[in-house]
Write an enzyme that holds these catalytic residues in place. Structure first.
Site, mmCIF file in Angstrom:
data_model
loop_
_atom_site.group_PDB
_atom_site.id
_atom_site.type_symbol
_atom_site.label_atom_id
_atom_site.label_comp_id
_atom_site.label_asym_id
_atom_site.label_seq_id
_atom_site.Cartn_x
_atom_site.Cartn_y
_atom_site.Cartn_z
ATOM 1 N N LYS A 54 -19.819 -8.948 20.987
ATOM 2 C CA LYS A 54 -19.792 -10.415 21.012
ATOM 3 C C LYS A 54 -21.060 -11.033 20.425
ATOM 4 O O LYS A 54 -21.022 -12.119 19.856
ATOM 5 C CB LYS A 54 -19.537 -10.906 22.442
ATOM 6 N N GLU B 93 -26.911 -17.244 26.211
ATOM 7 C CA GLU B 93 -26.385 -18.522 25.721
ATOM 8 C C GLU B 93 -26.800 -19.620 26.682
ATOM 9 O O GLU B 93 -27.034 -19.364 27.869
ATOM 10 C CB GLU B 93 -24.843 -18.501 25.751
ATOM 11 N N HIS C 128 -14.823 -16.388 36.313
ATOM 12 C CA HIS C 128 -14.624 -16.309 34.866
ATOM 13 C C HIS C 128 -13.341 -15.593 34.462
ATOM 14 O O HIS C 128 -13.185 -15.167 33.328
ATOM 15 C CB HIS C 128 -15.832 -15.654 34.168
ATOM 16 N N ARG D 36 -6.310 -8.747 20.366
ATOM 17 C CA ARG D 36 -5.133 -8.132 21.008
ATOM 18 C C ARG D 36 -4.214 -9.237 21.486
ATOM 19 O O ARG D 36 -4.560 -10.407 21.395
ATOM 20 C CB ARG D 36 -5.597 -7.318 22.214
HETATM 21 P P1 ADP Z 1 -14.981 -12.418 28.757
HETATM 22 O O1 ADP Z 1 -14.939 -11.716 27.433
HETATM 23 O O2 ADP Z 1 -15.563 -11.590 29.844
HETATM 24 O O3 ADP Z 1 -13.695 -13.068 29.105
HETATM 25 P P2 ADP Z 1 -16.013 -14.954 27.709
HETATM 26 O O4 ADP Z 1 -17.184 -15.022 26.809
HETATM 27 O O5 ADP Z 1 -14.656 -15.113 27.077
HETATM 28 O O6 ADP Z 1 -16.062 -13.586 28.534
HETATM 29 O O7 ADP Z 1 -16.162 -16.041 28.868
HETATM 30 C C1 ADP Z 1 -15.301 -16.079 29.961
HETATM 31 C C2 ADP Z 1 -15.552 -17.324 30.772
HETATM 32 O O8 ADP Z 1 -16.913 -17.375 31.223
HETATM 33 C C3 ADP Z 1 -15.365 -18.635 30.009
HETATM 34 O O9 ADP Z 1 -14.025 -19.058 29.964
HETATM 35 C C4 ADP Z 1 -16.234 -19.585 30.832
HETATM 36 O O10 ADP Z 1 -15.603 -19.975 32.030
HETATM 37 C C5 ADP Z 1 -17.416 -18.708 31.203
HETATM 38 N N1 ADP Z 1 -18.501 -18.822 30.207
HETATM 39 C C6 ADP Z 1 -18.787 -17.965 29.201
HETATM 40 N N2 ADP Z 1 -19.844 -18.403 28.480
HETATM 41 C C7 ADP Z 1 -20.238 -19.578 29.020
HETATM 42 C C8 ADP Z 1 -21.270 -20.533 28.728
HETATM 43 N N3 ADP Z 1 -22.121 -20.348 27.731
HETATM 44 N N4 ADP Z 1 -21.342 -21.642 29.514
HETATM 45 C C9 ADP Z 1 -20.495 -21.833 30.544
HETATM 46 N N5 ADP Z 1 -19.515 -20.983 30.871
HETATM 47 C C10 ADP Z 1 -19.379 -19.851 30.124
#
Ligand code: ADP
Length: 454
Positions: A116, A200, A235, A292
């Site tokens: 990522k 981030e 999450h 996927r």
């Molecule tokens: P994963 O691959 O584990 O699903 P993601 O990067 O897609 O991780 O993030 C999953 C969730 O985590 C997001 O939908 C959000 O709720 C939270 N999240 C991720 N990054 C951030 C961020 N920078 N700020 C706030 N919430 C975040």
């Protein structure tokens, strides 16, 4: 077209793939662990092979056993579903080397998006908006501290190889950063085998909005619109819908353009999902691309009428997309509730034998499940036992259909989160479409407050 597809998965998604294969006239092979010998995917596939004991590493993640099963049954393709080997670039490579088609994108695409931090850098270079944060991974707190100060607290430490909401830590102050980094690294190493993390800015109340992409081997790439997945716990998504109440036609067009740009930048092939966070000011940022099929794909199918699993198979077989962007119309509204075998109060898993099982039906109701009366929900695997999906001509009709479906759905013998879904479906903010990723925590806090007050 393929003659025989081996399904390297279990549960509802294995069945979902079997249904698509049947409609396409393709033979199916189920693989299963000894814990799954009575499962429906084994019953409904044309052939089945036991590949090992219950533990994932010994069966569904055992590449040698999966490939051997494909060789023995002479399968010409493997559909990985989601989870397990679906995002293993190595597995996709082994399939290729064995001349078995992997139904998904090429290994290099899986590898790029699977990292990522690297995907962020690639998209930054392509001019795609990303959340302020580190360039690539961060090694230690010496590097992380000035960076976090520059982007401003709160920040979020995330596993580069992350997925399923694991390996993430929100950090509110410099004092918390060191321990959060080491906790995220340990969790990432344990879950994904790679300790790398990146940082981030943490957005306080964003919405999670993602766009479904399909790309064929001839460079045609389309989007099938968005899904709103802001209702999450730790999450992890629990309720998804399409379309999102947050998008005006203009914002939808802008986000779709960026989603297509992400896919075009890497020459994406097969089904994929570009995920964004959208803030209150209408700014949106790329967070990752999943290479996927997603758990929540049915809501897109319900509003577009396009069968995503069949599209995945056709693309992998070398067919070109049968539609262009302008042919894709979305109508109505669809919602999905993930029904999990878990205690609705504590969220602890609740495996065991289902004694009574009744599913809703009627207009606009779809249930994707491999559960049935007398089946045993195994403690070895994911706790999701069914996806309840409704469609209506508008959002309120989809909600009413979900409410009546949740009222008549009966699962006895184990505990489920159906009571939680019932609460969500009558919540005033939910009905208004007033959502963000902290929505569910607030809903749960309100219940605790009510309990304290009484
Ligand atoms: P994963 O691959 O584990 O699903 P993601 O990067 O897609 O991780 O993030 C999953 C969730 O985590 C997001 O939908 C959000 O709720 C939270 N999240 C991720 N990054 C951030 C961020 N920078 N700020 C706030 N919430 C975040």
């Amino acid at each position: 077209m393929f003659k025989k597809i081996l399904i390297a998965n279990r549960g509802e998604i294995a069945l979902r793939i079997i249904w698509a294969c049947r409609e396409l006239g393709i033979q199916t092979v189920a693989i299963y662990s000894t814990a799954d010998s009575d499962s429906l995917h084994v019953k409904f596939a044309d052939e089945d092979i036991c590949i090992g004991p219950p533990r994932n590493a010994d069966s569904y993640l055992n590449i040698g056993a999966v490939i051997a099963a494909a060789e023995i049954t002479d399968a010409d393709a493997i559909h990985p579903g989601y989870g397990f080997l679906a995002e293993s670039a190595h597995f996709a490579e082994v399939c290729e080397a064995c001349r078995i088609r992997f139904i998904g994108p090429a290994p290099n695409m899986i590898r790029l998006m699977g990292d990522k931090a690297k995907a962020r850098e690639t998209m930054l270079a392509a001019g795609v908006p990303i959340i302020p944060g580190s360039r690539g991974t961060v090694g230690d707190e010496q590097e992380a501290l000035p960076l976090a100060t520059r982007i401003g607290y709160p920040v979020i430490v995330k596993a580069a190889a992350g997925g399923g909401g694991r390996g993430m830590r929100v950090v509110n102050s410099p004092e918390e950063l060191t321990s959060a980094m080491s906790a995220a690294r340990t969790e990432a190493k344990a879950a994904f085998g790679v300790p790398d993390v990146y940082i981030e800015k943490y957005l306080k109340t964003p919405r999670h909005i993602e766009f479904q992409i399909l790309g064929d081997s001839y460079g045609n790439i389309v989007t099938l619109g968005e899904r709103e997945c802001s209702i999450q716990r730790r999450h992890q998504k629990i309720v998804e819908e399409s379309p999102s109440t947050a998008l005006t036609p203009k914002l939808r067009r802008r986000m779709a353009e960026v989603a297509l740009k992400v896919a075009r930048t890497v020459g994406y092939q097969n089904a994929g999902t570009v995920e964004f966070l959208l803030d209150e000011e209408g700014r949106f940022f790329f967070i990752e691309m999943n290479t996927r099929i997603q758990v929540e794909h049915p809501v897109t199918e319900m509003v577009t009428g396009i069968d995503l699993i069949k599209e995945q198979i056709k693309i992998a077989a070398g067919e070109s997309l049968a539609f262009r962007q302008e042919d894709i119309q979305t109508t109505g509204h669809s919602i999905e509730c993930r029904v999990n075998a878990e205690d609705p109060e504590t969220f602890a898993p609740s495996p065991g034998k289902i004694t009574t099982f009744h599913l809703p039906g009627g207009p606009g109701v779809r249930v994707d499940t491999a559960a049935h009366p007398e089946c045993t929900i195994s403690p070895y695997y994911d706790s999701m036992i069914a996806k309840l999906i409704t469609r209506g001509n508008n959002r309120m009709e989809a909600i009413s259909r979900m409410r009546r479906s949740l009222e008549v759905m009966v699962v006895e013998g184990i505990r489920t989160n159906i009571p939680l879904h019932r609460r969500i479906m009558v919540d005033a903010d939910f009905i208004r479409g007033n959502l963000h990723t902290g929505f569910l925590d607030r809903l749960l806090e309100r219940k605790e407050e009510a309990a304290v007050a009484s």
